[in-house]
Design an enzyme around this catalytic site. Sequence first.
Site, PDB file in Angstrom:
ATOM      1  N   GLU A 220      94.447  54.109  51.214  1.00  0.00           N
ATOM      2  CA  GLU A 220      93.112  53.548  50.979  1.00  0.00           C
ATOM      3  C   GLU A 220      91.953  54.529  51.037  1.00  0.00           C
ATOM      4  O   GLU A 220      91.094  54.451  51.925  1.00  0.00           O
ATOM      5  CB  GLU A 220      92.863  52.373  51.944  1.00  0.00           C
ATOM      6  N   GLU A 322     100.567  46.452  50.802  1.00  0.00           N
ATOM      7  CA  GLU A 322      99.891  45.650  51.830  1.00  0.00           C
ATOM      8  C   GLU A 322      99.443  44.353  51.192  1.00  0.00           C
ATOM      9  O   GLU A 322      98.870  44.352  50.104  1.00  0.00           O
ATOM     10  CB  GLU A 322      98.655  46.382  52.401  1.00  0.00           C
TER      11      GLU A 322
END
Length: 401
Positions: A220, A322
């Site tokens: 991320e 995720e």
Amino acid sequence: MAILSRFCMLSALAGLASAWLAGDNKEITSKDNKNLFSSVNNKVRGVNLGSQFIFEPWLGESAWSDMGCSGRASEFDCVSSMGQKAANESFAKHWGSWITQDDISEMVSYGLNTIRVPVGYWLREDLVDSSEHFPQGGLEYVQKLCGWASDAGLYIIMDLHGAPEAQTPNNAFTGQNNPNPGFYQEDQYERALKFLEWMAEMIHRQDEFRNVGMLEVLNEPMQDNDKASSMRENYYPKAFERIRAVETKLSVDKKDYLHIQMMDKLWGSGDPTEHLDDQYYAAYDDHRYYKWDKSVETTHDNYISTSCKDKRDSNSPTIVGEWSLAVPKSMDKASDWQPNSSNADFYRKWFAAQVHSYEQGQGWVFWTWKSQLNDYRWSYQDAVKAGVIPKDFNSLEDVCG
Ligand SMILES: *[C@@H]1O[C@H](CO)[C@@H](O)[C@H](O)[C@H]1NC(C)=O
Ligand SMILES: *[C@@H]1O[C@H](CO)[C@@H](O)[C@H](O)[C@H]1NC(C)=O
């Protein structure tokens, strides 16, 4: 240009055919000879080990407080206030108890075949400078855990989740609560590259890591255009070069190369392939949280139908690395969205719908295995206990038709 794109196409095809994705090219079996991929079309079905090697206080307030970290925003903050010696001891206790060998067995018993292991650059302790504060001694716990997972036949994604000087502001998942993420510059890239070299070498040399097939080079990153483009141009190509150089040095056969994983284009930090001229064994990570997606109307029916037709394949192969069953804050406490038994049937169907779509790609890794939120939407283990996630995937309802 023509030559380049032809090369990219060929290498993308080659990557799919012979990837060191479990089952596709390399069979992995447990110590007692079970193959967790043979009956699932080689799809990844996994869980994240959230808060194991990078603690996120929101996931486990009481464990965080037992560690003596109460009120501290991140590992960095806790270690600087506690002092190195006490922190070493306190974190060692946590590493040895949050996720254990019993958890690994439980995962396998539910038909899971993969774990994603978020770690911070500070695991390589010689990269940490004197102004930085992190627990020390984590490596032996990472080795032990990966050893159990390899023995159990699980595939392992090793994920650089916390980068030097942090890759995103004020977020405990980076290991620090840094308001000005300093990752996006030459010297910090270099530290991360040294981490990747070290990790790649360990993975290839140490038996405990034999089932690690994928190394994610950064979790991320920011979506900020300048930072993301600097990263795509400087960090991603060098990550490939440096990891492949280690593998060349060790005479690793090309079919045993690590998959090198980057966030997918859908993440919003650009196309990770933009500056890559070598995409052999590249892989992509897509994070899909409905909780943060304001564009999806929050009704039960709409969540299920949107999930059923959710195409998550902008780069390939992609794993949805995720996702969860959490919903936007505005709905969180609404009576028909509460994570209790009255709503279990909806969540059960929504889980099945998401699985359906993510398995159109390479598969999925749920966030996360365990939490202390008393909320099955953030805990695979709790969701199984609540009957929201099946103990046996054969009983997964076909909700998408
Ligand atoms: C913290 O742990 C590391 C690794 O086990 C050890 O080398 C170091 O000496 C410890 N530091 C203190 C202050 O105890
Ligand atoms: C679930 O929560 C809602 C809202 O608070 C409530 O109306 C319902 O009775 C609860 N169901 C159970 C089984 O507790």
